[in-house]
Design an enzyme around this catalytic site. Structure first.
Site, mmCIF file in Angstrom:
data_model
loop_
_atom_site.group_PDB
_atom_site.id
_atom_site.type_symbol
_atom_site.label_atom_id
_atom_site.label_comp_id
_atom_site.label_asym_id
_atom_site.label_seq_id
_atom_site.Cartn_x
_atom_site.Cartn_y
_atom_site.Cartn_z
ATOM 1 N N LYS A 160 -5.713 -5.622 14.908
ATOM 2 C CA LYS A 160 -6.051 -7.059 14.781
ATOM 3 C C LYS A 160 -4.852 -7.851 14.287
ATOM 4 O O LYS A 160 -4.966 -9.034 13.993
ATOM 5 C CB LYS A 160 -7.205 -7.226 13.786
ATOM 6 C CG LYS A 160 -8.467 -6.505 14.163
ATOM 7 C CD LYS A 160 -9.526 -6.741 13.072
ATOM 8 C CE LYS A 160 -10.338 -5.495 12.812
ATOM 9 N NZ LYS A 160 -11.029 -5.558 11.528
ATOM 10 N N HIS A 183 12.310 12.367 10.252
ATOM 11 C CA HIS A 183 11.059 13.134 10.110
ATOM 12 C C HIS A 183 11.291 14.133 8.976
ATOM 13 O O HIS A 183 11.422 15.337 9.202
ATOM 14 C CB HIS A 183 10.747 13.839 11.432
ATOM 15 C CG HIS A 183 9.347 14.366 11.557
ATOM 16 N ND1 HIS A 183 8.478 14.500 10.492
ATOM 17 C CD2 HIS A 183 8.660 14.812 12.653
ATOM 18 C CE1 HIS A 183 7.332 14.996 10.925
ATOM 19 N NE2 HIS A 183 7.418 15.187 12.228
HETATM 20 N N1 CP Z 1 6.512 18.478 14.947
HETATM 21 C C1 CP Z 1 5.681 17.437 15.003
HETATM 22 O O1 CP Z 1 5.942 16.363 14.419
HETATM 23 O O2 CP Z 1 4.532 17.653 15.716
HETATM 24 P P1 CP Z 1 3.369 16.598 15.906
HETATM 25 O O3 CP Z 1 3.931 15.443 16.699
HETATM 26 O O4 CP Z 1 2.269 17.327 16.620
HETATM 27 O O5 CP Z 1 2.960 16.117 14.541
#
Ligand code: CP
Length: 303
Positions: A80, A129
């Site tokens: 939204k 990440h």
């Molecule tokens: N490795 C990893 O980030 O996998 P997903 O995208 O499934 O979380």
């Protein structure tokens, strides 16, 4: 109150402590079964995930805590038009810690600046990440015994692969780590990564030829070509099968090579490799849960 947005925020001794804690959890799971009783983890996933979201959720349940959240942007009020900042302030009223994945680079950082609880970056665009990196480090440590004096080959999409960028950031701090970057010319490591490695005199080479370097590798980190980051589908289709690891391509590989992949895989590793004792990618999946348990404990300051 501390968040984890970039793996570089953790010192080497903090990483060592997290990996030690993860190993203790593996050896003594019952010791940790109630450590987070009464605590709640919010998983805010604006982008698809299997491993990261479910391992965070499994981690919190195994610590005796509870989980709330959403697995797609469309089921949250961001559909939204709500901002990441307002989402973070709102969720701070309901949970004790947030794990956030978002397609926009920097979104988890914005969340951390607005939340009153710790925020963990569970993947932001093609950027970082950090918890995958902790997973990868735990796997390398368990397979190789440590991080010094190793040659690590990264193969595939090194341009958009956020797990690659985060793992390079972590490993470059150790002594005598050599990087070999194997990719098509279109998917080479970003310029900022290359320049930073050069200025710090980190040993690396770039090549398009996986088989030529196979025999030198201690770790081979395969990656998926990141379809979701391409602007041009034709370009993706042309590049997607640039590297497919098959048993034949391992002919010259070391007998103790560790074959890693953050997963999901598409075609990059033949399923025939899964039964090879050097395949570590499903070990990574399991290690991800333990290292995320250790991280939740650290950020919630639970002993
Ligand atoms: N490795 C990893 O980030 O996998 P997903 O995208 O499934 O979380």
């Amino acid at each position: 109150m501390r968040s984890l947005i970039d793996i570089a925020q953790l010192s080497i001794s903090e990483i060592d402590a997290l990996l030690e804690k993860a190993n203790d959890i593996i050896d003594n799971p019952s010791k940790y079964a109630e450590k987070c009783k009464g605590k709640k983890l919010a998983t805010l996933f604006f982008e698809p995930s299997t491993r990261t979201r479910l391992s965070f959720e499994a981690a919190m349940y195994e610590l005796g805590g509870n989980v709330l959240g959403f697995s797609e942007a469309q089921s949250s009020s961001s559909a939204k038009g709500e901002s990441v900042a307002d989402t973070a302030k709102t969720v701070s009223c309901y949970a004790d810690i947030i794990a956030m994945r978002h397609p926009k680079e920097g979104a988890p950082l914005v969340a951390s600046l607005n939340a009153s609880i710790p925020v963990i970056n569970a993947g932001d665009g093609g950027h970082n990440h950090p918890t995958q990196t902790l997973t990868d480090l735990l796997t390398i440590k368990r397979e190789k015994g440590g991080f010094e004096n190793i040659t690590v080959g990264f193969c595939g999409d090194l341009k958009f692969g956020r797990t690659v960028h985060s793992l390079i950031t972590a490993l470059r701090r150790y002594n005598n780590v050599k990087f070999i970057f194997i990719s098509p010319n279109e998917l080479k490591i970003p310029e900022y990564v290359r320049e930073s490695l050069k200025s710090d005199k980190v040993d690396f080479v770039e090549t398009t030829d996986l088989e030529a370097v196979m025999g030198t590798l201690d770790v081979l980190y395969m990656t998926r070509v990141q379809r979701e980051r391409f602007f041009n589908e034709e370009e993706y289709l042309r590049l997607k099968d640039s590297y497919i690891l098959t048993p034949e391509k391992l002919e010259n590989a070391k007998s103790d090579l560790s074959i890693m992949h953050p997963l999901p895989r598409v075609n990059e590793i033949s399923v025939a490799i899964d039964s090879d004792p050097r395949a570590c990618y499903f070990k990574q999946v399991l290690n991800g849960k333990y290292v995320r348990m250790a991280l939740i404990l650290m950020l919630l300051e639970v002993e």
